[in-house]
Structure formats: C-alpha cells, structure tokens
Enzyme design. Structure first.
Site, PDB file in Angstrom:
ATOM      1  N   THR A  97      26.754  17.100  48.033  1.00 24.93           N
ATOM      2  CA  THR A  97      26.523  18.195  48.979  1.00 24.93           C
ATOM      3  C   THR A  97      25.322  19.043  48.560  1.00 24.93           C
ATOM      4  OG1 THR A  97      27.937  19.753  47.812  1.00 24.93           O
ATOM      5  CG2 THR A  97      29.001  18.374  49.479  1.00 24.93           C
ATOM      6  N   GLU A 105      32.905  12.552  48.093  1.00 24.12           N
ATOM      7  CA  GLU A 105      31.831  13.546  48.101  1.00 24.12           C
ATOM      8  C   GLU A 105      32.008  14.470  46.900  1.00 24.12           C
ATOM      9  OE1 GLU A 105      31.081  15.736  51.920  1.00 24.12           O
ATOM     10  OE2 GLU A 105      31.682  17.457  50.719  1.00 24.12           O
ATOM     11  N   ASP A 115      25.936  26.089  57.188  1.00 23.44           N
ATOM     12  CA  ASP A 115      26.631  27.243  57.759  1.00 23.44           C
ATOM     13  C   ASP A 115      25.766  28.488  57.658  1.00 23.44           C
ATOM     14  OD1 ASP A 115      29.064  26.193  58.699  1.00 23.44           O
ATOM     15  OD2 ASP A 115      29.728  25.929  56.626  1.00 23.44           O
TER      16      ASP A 115
END
Ligand code: FAD
Length: 317
Positions: A50, A19, A126
């Site tokens: 991401t 990633e 988040d």
C-alpha cells in the site's frame, strides 16, 4: 509477470495473495520480512504494497508548534523492489492520485518500469486526515480513472510532455478498486458501477474489492458488474476481524456492513485473542465458499500481522 497472466496460467485454480503496509518511517524492514516469511509457503504469485497519504504533524519548537507535512509510511516502491528481489515474487505497488502531481506519478512509474515491476494498483486515495472530503493535489488527478489513463498512455510511450518512440515501453497491468457495498461517496451502487466501468474502459485489467464480510454482497456485485459490461477479473479482498474495536471502526471508516452473526460472536468474546480466532474462523468460511465459487484469487488484507492470515491460508491452500 502480470497479475492477469498469473490468473490465466492458474487455469481456474484459486490463487492466494495478500497486501502489506510499509513500516512506519525509521523502523526496520526485517520486521516486515518477519510477517511475509510465514506466508511464502502458500506461494503467493503477487504481493500488494500500500501507499499512505501524507499527513500533518506538529513539532514542538520551544513551545511553538510547527506544522509539517510528512509521509509516515514511505517506501512503497523500494519495498516492492526488495520483496521482489528477496522472494522472487511479483509485487504490486499502490499508486495514488492524492499527494502526487502527475509528474511525480510519471517518475514513480518510470522507477517501477526500471525495477521490472509489471503491475500497479491505481487508486484515488482518501481525504487527508484533516479534510472532510478528498481534494486533488495541485497538478494531480481527481479520480482514479484519469490515473489509469496516464498509466495506459505511458504504456504506449506517451509521457506527459512528450511522445517517446521506443521499443522499451512499459506494459503495466493495472488493478483498480471496486466496492461490493458501493464507495462511501457514491450516491448509488449503479453510479459507482458506472465509474468502475469507466476505469476498466480506460485500461484497468482487473479489480480488487474492498473488504466485505457477507459473500452474497460480493456475488451480487460480480453479477451486477458483468451485467454492466465489466468483464475483467474481480478479486475479492478479505480481512479477518482482529480486535473488538473493528466492529465500530470498519463500518465507520469503510462504510461496510458486519453481519449480525459475526457481531454477536465477536461481542461474546472475553478478550482479543478470542476475537482473533472468531475473525479467522469467519474468514475461513468466507474463503471456502468463495473458492468453491471459483474466484480467481483470494486476496487478504494483512495490516502488518500475518499469524491470522497464515491460519486461514493453511485451511485453504
Ligand atoms: P475512484 O475510482 O476515483 O472513486 C472515488 C469516488 O469518486 C467514488 O465514489 C466514485 O463513484 C466517484 N467517481 C469516480 N469517477 C468519478 C467521476 N468521473 N465523476 C464523479 N464521481 C466519480 N487508499 C490509500 O490511501 N492507499 C492504498 O494503498 C489503498 N489501497 C486500496 C486497495 C484496495 C483494494 C481498495 C478497495 C482501496 C484502497 N485504498 C487505498 C482506499 C481508496 O483510495 C479509497 O477507497 C478512495 O476513497 C477511493 O479510491 P478509488 O480508487 O476507488 O477512487
């Protein structure tokens, strides 16, 4: 190709993937390539990119601070397209609930479909830095499960405001997050597993785990998930510790445990070069055991630097 097809085609052989995070706005994409290049010899069938949430910045305007909302690392879908084009490898953009309305998500998915991207990772995201708890964006999703539902509906031609009969439907393979040490907000591992099962029932095709440093947590999680009726591939996510500060930072941010042996080894290090080596050695041992247990993929969190991931991959692939 779908991540699940890569796994099927591997016939039980463990695959290598990693990633990356987009560069900070204004930086050159060549820096990113510079970190991907050394890893391509290990033939990753897919690379995740991401997505970062928007955040508040303060701009000084003649002594007055102007508060602006911005995304410091934009470009996930563009980077996915450029990597796919440059390396002929599948890419997996991370799609978030936080910071996106359902409409914006729909347009992003349409872009992905036009670009020939076959996989997406569906995540809640988040809380923003200034928030204590996650607050859904107005017009956006509250939990990853409803994002999975939106993607699944789109795969059947059901857009937000219209059903479109077409022979050009998307067919996204959907990844979701799983937490061997439970998600920080979940009251128990069982409740968290229930939520994971909801994501899989809604159409998620595979799970990628949060990082862990003790393989027994992963093995117990996979068993519990199977007992709970979750039968999709569960890909372990591995992060090598790279700096001493990680001993405080990783448990604080991700609510994960660091085994005492690893803590001791890191604390004994004289400098961060030595810490990096300890992190690599630990990840190699973890990866060897996971590979021997037949995990479908070893997925590494590179955090933008690839020298340590390369050192690990050399021992494994
Ligand atoms: P969810 O599955 O929605 O779960 C969030 C919490 O809500 C959990 O505690 C769950 O138990 C609970 N819950 C779920 N459904 C319900 C319900 N119906 N009712 C009540 N409670 C519920 N973050 C980024 O910002 N960008 C990234 O690119 C990114 N990539 C990631 C990749 C991986 C592999 C992983 C593991 C995490 C990643 N994250 C990323 C972090 C992730 O966004 C956070 O961990 C986030 O807090 C939770 O996301 P989720 O998709 O697991 O959320």
């Amino acid at each position: 190709m779908k991540v699940t097809d890569h796994i099927k085609n591997a016939n039980g052989k463990t695959l290598f993937s990693f990633e990356i995070i987009p560069p900070v706005k204004g930086r050159n994409i060549q820096e990113l390539y510079g970190n991907i290049d050394p890893l391509m010899e290990f033939k990753p069938p897919f690379i995740d990119v991401t997505t970062s949430r928007e955040e508040y910045i303060y701009i000084d305007r003649d002594g007055l601070l102007d508060k602006k909302l911005t995304r410091m690392r934009p470009g996930t879908v563009g980077i996915c397209a450029s990597i796919k084009h440059k390396y002929d490898v599948d890419t997996v953009p991370h799609v978030l609930c936080g910071g996106f309305t359902r409409e914006e998500t729909e347009y992003l998915l349409v872009d992905c479909h036009y670009l020939g991207i076959d996989n997406v990772m569906a995540l809640r995201g988040d809380a923003m830095r200034e928030q204590k708890y996650f607050e859904p964006t107005k017009g956006g999703h509250k939990y990853a499960v409803s994002l999975v539902e939106q993607i699944q509906k789109l795969n059947c031609g059901t857009y937000l405001h219209e059903v479109i009969e077409t022979d050009n439907c998307s067919d996204f393979c959907i990844g979701v997050a799983g937490y061997p040490e439970k998600h920080m907000e979940a009251p128990s591992l069982l409740t968290d597993l229930k939520r994971l099962k909801q994501k899989v029932d809604a159409g998620a095709d595979y799970v990628v785990t949060q990082m862990f440093f003790d393989n027994s947590k992963y093995f117990e999680f996979v068993k519990a998930a199977k007992d709970f009726g979750i039968h999709v591939p569960i890909i372990p996510g591995i992060k090598p510790i790279a700096v001493k500060k990680h001993l405080q930072l990783l448990p604080q941010v991700f609510k994960i445990d660091v085994p005492q042996d690893l803590v001791d080894a890191v604390e004994d290090c004289k400098d961060n070069k030595a810490v990096r080596q300890v992190g690599v050695d630990w990840a190699i041992q973890q990866s060897k055991e996971l590979k021997a247990a037949g995990v479908p993929v070893l997925h590494y969190y590179s955090m933008g630097k690839s020298d340590n991931i390369k050192a690990i991959a050399k021992e494994l692939f």
